[in-house]
Design a protein around this motif. Sequence first.
Motif, PDB file in Angstrom:
ATOM      1  N   LEU A 175       6.070   9.799  -2.760  1.00 37.04           N
ATOM      2  CA  LEU A 175       5.258  10.231  -3.898  1.00 37.04           C
ATOM      3  C   LEU A 175       3.868  10.748  -3.534  1.00 37.04           C
ATOM      4  CD1 LEU A 175       6.133   7.431  -6.506  1.00 37.04           C
ATOM      5  CD2 LEU A 175       7.239   9.652  -6.153  1.00 37.04           C
ATOM      6  N   ALA A 176       3.402  10.499  -2.322  1.00 38.94           N
ATOM      7  CA  ALA A 176       2.055  10.964  -1.950  1.00 38.94           C
ATOM      8  C   ALA A 176       2.031  12.487  -1.864  1.00 38.94           C
ATOM      9  CB  ALA A 176       1.635  10.348  -0.617  1.00 38.94           C
ATOM     10  N   PRO A 177       0.933  13.126  -2.299  1.00 36.79           N
ATOM     11  CA  PRO A 177       0.848  14.588  -2.263  1.00 36.79           C
ATOM     12  C   PRO A 177       0.693  15.156  -0.862  1.00 36.79           C
ATOM     13  CG  PRO A 177      -1.224  13.645  -3.007  1.00 36.79           C
ATOM     14  CD  PRO A 177      -0.256  12.506  -2.927  1.00 36.79           C
ATOM     15  N   ALA A 178       0.393  14.309   0.119  1.00 38.39           N
ATOM     16  CA  ALA A 178       0.224  14.762   1.504  1.00 38.39           C
ATOM     17  C   ALA A 178       0.684  13.640   2.428  1.00 38.39           C
ATOM     18  CB  ALA A 178      -1.235  15.131   1.777  1.00 38.39           C
ATOM     19  N   PRO A 179       1.038  13.960   3.659  1.00 33.90           N
ATOM     20  CA  PRO A 179       1.462  12.919   4.604  1.00 33.90           C
ATOM     21  C   PRO A 179       0.365  11.885   4.835  1.00 33.90           C
ATOM     22  CG  PRO A 179       2.021  15.104   5.420  1.00 33.90           C
ATOM     23  CD  PRO A 179       1.144  15.314   4.233  1.00 33.90           C
ATOM     24  N   ILE A 180       0.757  10.642   4.955  1.00 29.67           N
ATOM     25  CA  ILE A 180      -0.185   9.539   5.173  1.00 29.67           C
ATOM     26  C   ILE A 180       0.024   9.006   6.585  1.00 29.67           C
ATOM     27  CG2 ILE A 180      -0.982   7.295   4.360  1.00 29.67           C
ATOM     28  CD1 ILE A 180      -1.365   9.542   2.335  1.00 29.67           C
ATOM     29  N   HIS A 181      -0.968   9.242   7.443  1.00 33.39           N
ATOM     30  CA  HIS A 181      -0.869   8.791   8.828  1.00 33.39           C
ATOM     31  C   HIS A 181      -1.957   7.785   9.193  1.00 33.39           C
ATOM     32  CE1 HIS A 181       2.218  11.744   9.539  1.00 33.39           C
ATOM     33  NE2 HIS A 181       1.414  12.736   9.181  1.00 33.39           N
ATOM     34  N   GLY A 235      -2.151  11.690 -11.118  1.00 34.57           N
ATOM     35  CA  GLY A 235      -1.102  10.709 -10.879  1.00 34.57           C
ATOM     36  C   GLY A 235      -1.655   9.290 -10.841  1.00 34.57           C
ATOM     37  N   HIS A 236      -0.763   8.349 -10.756  1.00 40.52           N
ATOM     38  CA  HIS A 236      -1.147   6.928 -10.736  1.00 40.52           C
ATOM     39  C   HIS A 236      -0.428   6.207  -9.603  1.00 40.52           C
ATOM     40  CE1 HIS A 236      -3.118   7.383 -14.646  1.00 40.52           C
ATOM     41  NE2 HIS A 236      -2.066   8.108 -15.018  1.00 40.52           N
ATOM     42  N   LEU A 237      -0.376   6.872  -8.456  1.00 44.12           N
ATOM     43  CA  LEU A 237       0.346   6.306  -7.329  1.00 44.12           C
ATOM     44  C   LEU A 237      -0.293   5.017  -6.843  1.00 44.12           C
ATOM     45  CD1 LEU A 237       2.571   6.404  -5.244  1.00 44.12           C
ATOM     46  CD2 LEU A 237       1.177   7.992  -3.890  1.00 44.12           C
ATOM     47  N   PHE A 238      -1.613   4.985  -6.788  1.00 41.26           N
ATOM     48  CA  PHE A 238      -2.288   3.770  -6.304  1.00 41.26           C
ATOM     49  C   PHE A 238      -2.016   2.594  -7.229  1.00 41.26           C
ATOM     50  CE2 PHE A 238      -6.144   1.043  -6.052  1.00 41.26           C
ATOM     51  CZ  PHE A 238      -5.934   0.580  -4.764  1.00 41.26           C
ATOM     52  N   GLU A 239      -2.095   2.834  -8.537  1.00 41.33           N
ATOM     53  CA  GLU A 239      -1.822   1.770  -9.496  1.00 41.33           C
ATOM     54  C   GLU A 239      -0.387   1.277  -9.359  1.00 41.33           C
ATOM     55  OE1 GLU A 239      -3.280   4.561 -10.107  1.00 41.33           O
ATOM     56  OE2 GLU A 239      -5.220   4.172 -11.082  1.00 41.33           O
ATOM     57  N   LEU A 240       0.542   2.227  -9.160  1.00 38.44           N
ATOM     58  CA  LEU A 240       1.943   1.866  -8.985  1.00 38.44           C
ATOM     59  C   LEU A 240       2.135   1.047  -7.713  1.00 38.44           C
ATOM     60  CD1 LEU A 240       4.891   2.171  -9.890  1.00 38.44           C
ATOM     61  CD2 LEU A 240       4.994   4.319  -8.618  1.00 38.44           C
ATOM     62  N   TRP A 241       1.449   1.448  -6.650  1.00 37.33           N
ATOM     63  CA  TRP A 241       1.536   0.734  -5.369  1.00 37.33           C
ATOM     64  C   TRP A 241       1.001  -0.691  -5.494  1.00 37.33           C
ATOM     65  CZ3 TRP A 241      -2.293  -0.838  -1.675  1.00 37.33           C
ATOM     66  CH2 TRP A 241      -1.777  -1.148  -0.404  1.00 37.33           C
ATOM     67  N   VAL A 242      -0.149  -0.844  -6.182  1.00 32.66           N
ATOM     68  CA  VAL A 242      -0.728  -2.175  -6.382  1.00 32.66           C
ATOM     69  C   VAL A 242       0.192  -3.033  -7.255  1.00 32.66           C
ATOM     70  CG1 VAL A 242      -2.646  -3.439  -7.422  1.00 32.66           C
ATOM     71  CG2 VAL A 242      -3.099  -1.403  -6.038  1.00 32.66           C
ATOM     72  N   GLY A 243       0.747  -2.426  -8.310  1.00 33.42           N
ATOM     73  CA  GLY A 243       1.650  -3.167  -9.180  1.00 33.42           C
ATOM     74  C   GLY A 243       2.893  -3.646  -8.448  1.00 33.42           C
ATOM     75  N   LEU A 244       3.439  -2.768  -7.608  1.00 32.14           N
ATOM     76  CA  LEU A 244       4.608  -3.149  -6.819  1.00 32.14           C
ATOM     77  C   LEU A 244       4.276  -4.290  -5.869  1.00 32.14           C
ATOM     78  CD1 LEU A 244       7.549  -2.563  -5.956  1.00 32.14           C
ATOM     79  CD2 LEU A 244       6.639  -0.918  -4.307  1.00 32.14           C
ATOM     80  N   GLY A 245       3.111  -4.201  -5.258  1.00 38.71           N
ATOM     81  CA  GLY A 245       2.690  -5.278  -4.359  1.00 38.71           C
ATOM     82  C   GLY A 245       2.546  -6.597  -5.087  1.00 38.71           C
ATOM     83  N   GLY A 246       2.003  -6.538  -6.312  1.00 44.28           N
ATOM     84  CA  GLY A 246       1.870  -7.753  -7.102  1.00 44.28           C
ATOM     85  C   GLY A 246       3.214  -8.363  -7.451  1.00 44.28           C
ATOM     86  N   MET A 247       4.172  -7.498  -7.814  1.00 44.17           N
ATOM     87  CA  MET A 247       5.506  -7.981  -8.167  1.00 44.17           C
ATOM     88  C   MET A 247       6.184  -8.665  -6.980  1.00 44.17           C
ATOM     89  SD  MET A 247       6.989  -4.844 -10.481  1.00 44.17           S
ATOM     90  CE  MET A 247       8.634  -5.566 -10.434  1.00 44.17           C
ATOM     91  N   MET A 248       5.940  -8.164  -5.781  1.00 52.04           N
ATOM     92  CA  MET A 248       6.555  -8.764  -4.602  1.00 52.04           C
ATOM     93  C   MET A 248       5.770  -9.982  -4.118  1.00 52.04           C
ATOM     94  SD  MET A 248       7.840  -5.402  -2.458  1.00 52.04           S
ATOM     95  CE  MET A 248       8.944  -6.397  -1.448  1.00 52.04           C
ATOM     96  N   ALA A 249       4.466 -10.026  -4.416  1.00 51.19           N
ATOM     97  CA  ALA A 249       3.651 -11.148  -3.968  1.00 51.19           C
ATOM     98  C   ALA A 249       3.913 -12.409  -4.784  1.00 51.19           C
ATOM     99  CB  ALA A 249       2.166 -10.783  -4.048  1.00 51.19           C
ATOM    100  N   VAL A 250       4.246 -12.240  -6.056  1.00 52.73           N
ATOM    101  CA  VAL A 250       4.444 -13.404  -6.932  1.00 52.73           C
ATOM    102  C   VAL A 250       5.539 -14.333  -6.417  1.00 52.73           C
ATOM    103  CG1 VAL A 250       5.227 -14.126  -9.222  1.00 52.73           C
ATOM    104  CG2 VAL A 250       3.468 -12.369  -9.010  1.00 52.73           C
TER     105      VAL A 250
END
Length: 284
Positions: A154-160, A175-190
């Motif tokens: 989903l990132a608009p450019a490669p992340i290295h 976009g809201h990629l960062f928010e989605l990434w943080v939310g996913l991390g929270g769901m897995m951290a719980v």
Amino acid sequence: MLDKTPTPTPPTHTQGLLPPILPLLKDQPMQWLALGFKDLARAPLLSLMHGLILAILGGFITLLAHDQFWLLVGSLSGFMVVAPVLATSLYAMSRAMEKGETVDFELLVNTWTQWQLRLRHQPDSYWSLIRFGLLLGLAATGWVITSSALITLLAPAPIHTPMDFIRHVVLAKEGHLFELWVGLGGMMAVPVFASSVISMPLLLDRRVTVLQAVLTSWKAVFTHPFQMTLWAFLILGFSLLGIFSLFLGLILVVPMLGHGSWHAYRHLVDVSNLPERITGQGEL
């Protein structure tokens, strides 16, 4: 005439129910921090040694992977997830203080080498520390794979590098990629937090299986959701403070949270009906 009726075997702890969860005050997690700091002050050199080792490890990881974003994220994620296992000897120190026993370097060595060595005494929990650590390691690996796939797709450019992540994900205007990434991390951290918050102190202190320890940890979280959420945010906040202070803050944060986690376990779980695990030089 002798009575040959066999004596019924009393049920073992593995056959019984999970231990009861004790009532808590609303601000109990703050007390755990205070008690953790008190234990740190009672054995400062050994306690701070744990924090120093983890601070050096964190700095070494960052030095090696500072320009490799996913390696850095993976290493630091694994570092955070397996922290409850790495703090085992801090729990042992607080346990010894509670019992009025000697707290010295020999106690730390015995904690890591003797408390689970004799298979015949409890085969169902043999190497429970290792097994639980592997489970946490798998959880950390799953998070890194999932998050890297999300960002890559989903990132608009490669992340290295970390700067790529900040530029194209954190500071992205669309976009809201960062928010989605943080939310996913929270769901897995719980579930990781719920599974591990008191598991290691319980495994160290009592003869229970990994499954019993994990289910008891979940039971504690469900029984006191407000206090355990507060405790989770305190752990996260202090851990981030330690990491973002170039890891120097971990020297103090790690022993404070480690000792505090022991007191969280002691205040949460009624273990009076569970057989004690004798550590150190004693019989296991």
